[in-house]
Design a protein around this motif. Structure first.
Motif, PDB file in Angstrom:
ATOM      1  N   VAL A  11       0.856  -1.182   0.000  1.00  0.00           N
ATOM      2  CA  VAL A  11       0.000   0.000   0.000  1.00  0.00           C
ATOM      3  C   VAL A  11       0.892   1.232   0.000  1.00  0.00           C
ATOM      4  O   VAL A  11       1.537   1.556   0.989  1.00  0.00           O
ATOM      5  N   VAL A 174      -6.152   3.398  -0.844  1.00  0.00           N
ATOM      6  CA  VAL A 174      -6.667   2.379   0.067  1.00  0.00           C
ATOM      7  C   VAL A 174      -7.353   3.080   1.232  1.00  0.00           C
ATOM      8  O   VAL A 174      -6.785   3.993   1.843  1.00  0.00           O
ATOM      9  N   ILE A 177      -7.460  -1.137   6.066  1.00  0.00           N
ATOM     10  CA  ILE A 177      -6.752  -2.412   6.147  1.00  0.00           C
ATOM     11  C   ILE A 177      -7.244  -3.118   7.400  1.00  0.00           C
ATOM     12  O   ILE A 177      -7.125  -2.578   8.501  1.00  0.00           O
ATOM     13  N   VAL A 186      -7.892  -5.631   2.257  1.00  0.00           N
ATOM     14  CA  VAL A 186      -7.563  -4.280   1.802  1.00  0.00           C
ATOM     15  C   VAL A 186      -8.770  -3.743   1.047  1.00  0.00           C
ATOM     16  O   VAL A 186      -9.197  -4.328   0.046  1.00  0.00           O
ATOM     17  N   VAL A 198       0.291  -7.664   4.289  1.00  0.00           N
ATOM     18  CA  VAL A 198       0.251  -6.329   3.689  1.00  0.00           C
ATOM     19  C   VAL A 198       1.467  -5.553   4.153  1.00  0.00           C
ATOM     20  O   VAL A 198       1.815  -5.575   5.340  1.00  0.00           O
TER      21      VAL A 198
END
Length: 378
Positions: A11, A174, A177, A186, A198
């Motif tokens: 991310v 994003v 999470i 996600v 992640v």
């Protein structure tokens, strides 16, 4: 599950995320990377045409083994892609011999046998007349140093990751999470995807994405300014970058095009950035006063009026040591944040360490001093 089959999200595909995506994809992971803009954008810290690479470290000699690891990976990424991302021109380190950072850098050079040269005032005047030393100053030339091209590096690492099978979702911020049943979910505006792990490398957006982060990351607005030399000294046979520790911490790099010199300042001289989505990119005239004073005092061969200005953001921790490792209570969420202005030169190493942690849960690299594990303060 084997590393080759593990699904990992990255991310933020900037300084750290592009490198993490490359290292994960190179090791056979199924990688999906998300960025609110696109790799190589100028909205965060990975801009400004050049950044400094150096082998010696002012802040803590424990970074030197990580710098050596990064050095190897810089060469590897260049070889794999055929792009010149880094050029070793040396870096001059200057400041009072009584200043702690000069003491630390000399200790790190001695401890690790780094290639360097100590220059006295006479040698400086002959080889680097564009600089002015003050009484009590030391000058050290770090030979295994130079400049990195940040925008090109981010785009190149991201493209290499894609060549190795990674998928990059551009212009896709994003939103959340969430640990879910042994994995991580996600969520974006368009969809949700499930991953085994992640890696979070969102730079100045870390407090937005992770509002319950137990450590403070102070987001600051920094200015880069470019000045034209009035003599040819800056672009002679030797063109090292430089860092001055005292009386005002600043740094500079001769531009690769041979036209100007980029100057920047340290954390204490940066203003809070505020909302990272509404960064004030206008530089007021009074914000240039400190640059003008540095030129007058130490760099008199630069014309005092800048030809170019740019504004970026960086995240700082209280200790200036980054946060690298799992989030508390979520071992499969790996955080890289708060690099405090020192991250770009180390980014391939930190990307590789992120891949270690996402795939294996541990790393053989000496990262205990920057790890999130057991850390109570930033």
């Amino acid at each position: 599950m084997s590393a080759a089959r593990k699904r990992v999200a990255v991310v933020g595909v900037g300084t750290m995320g592009s490198q993490a995506a490359w290292r994960l994809a190179a090791r056979g992971a199924e990688v999906v990377a998300y960025d609110r803009f696109a790799p190589g954008h100028d909205r965060s810290a990975a801009g400004g045409e050049t950044r400094i690479f150096r082998s010696a470290h002012f802040e803590d000699s424990r970074y030197v083994p990580l710098l050596k690891h990064a050095d190897v990976l810089w060469e590897q990424l260049q070889q794999e892609t055929g792009r010149e991302l880094r050029r070793l021109t040396g870096c001059l380190l200057m400041g009072s011999t009584e200043h702690q950072q000069m003491t630390t850098v000399l200790r790190s050079i001695a401890e690790h046998g780094l290639d360097h040269e100590v220059l006295d005032a006479e040698a400086m005047a002959k080889r680097f007349p564009q600089y002015r030393l003050e009484d009590g100053d030391a000058a050290v030339l770090d030979r295994r140093a130079g400049f990195i091209r940040p925008e090109l590096t981010v785009q190149t690492a991201a493209r290499r990751a894609e060549q190795l099978g990674a998928r990059i979702e551009r212009y896709t911020p994003v939103r959340e999470i969430t640990p879910a049943g042994g994995g991580v979910e996600v969520r974006t505006d368009a969809a949700s995807e499930r991953f085994d792990a992640v890696v979070v490398t969102v730079g100045p957006w870390v407090n937005d994405l992770l509002p319950d982060l137990p450590w403070e990351v102070d987001i600051r607005r920094l200015i880069s300014a470019w000045y034209v030399p009035t003599t040819d000294a800056w672009f002679g046979e030797e063109r090292p970058a430089f860092i001055r520790t005292t009386p005002t911490h600043c740094y500079g790099l001769p531009s690769p095009d041979g036209v100007s010199v980029k100057l920047g300042l340290s954390r204490a001289l940066h203003k809070p950035a505020g909302d990272p989505n509404a960064l004030d990119r206008t530089v007021q005239p009074e914000e240039l006063d400190i640059f003008t004073e540095q030129i007058r005092r130490h760099l008199p061969d630069l014309h005092p009026d800048p030809t170019r200005l740019a504004v970026y953001m960086e995240g700082y921790t209280e200790s200036s040591r980054p946060l690298i490792g799992p989030l508390p209570g979520a071992d499969n969420v790996v955080l890289l944040a708060g690099f405090s202005g020192h991250g770009f030169k180390l980014s391939p190493a930190f990307g590789d360490i992120a891949a270690d942690l996402a795939l294996e849960g541990t790393s053989s690299q000496p990262v205990d001093f920057v790890s999130t594990v057991g850390r109570t303060t930033a």
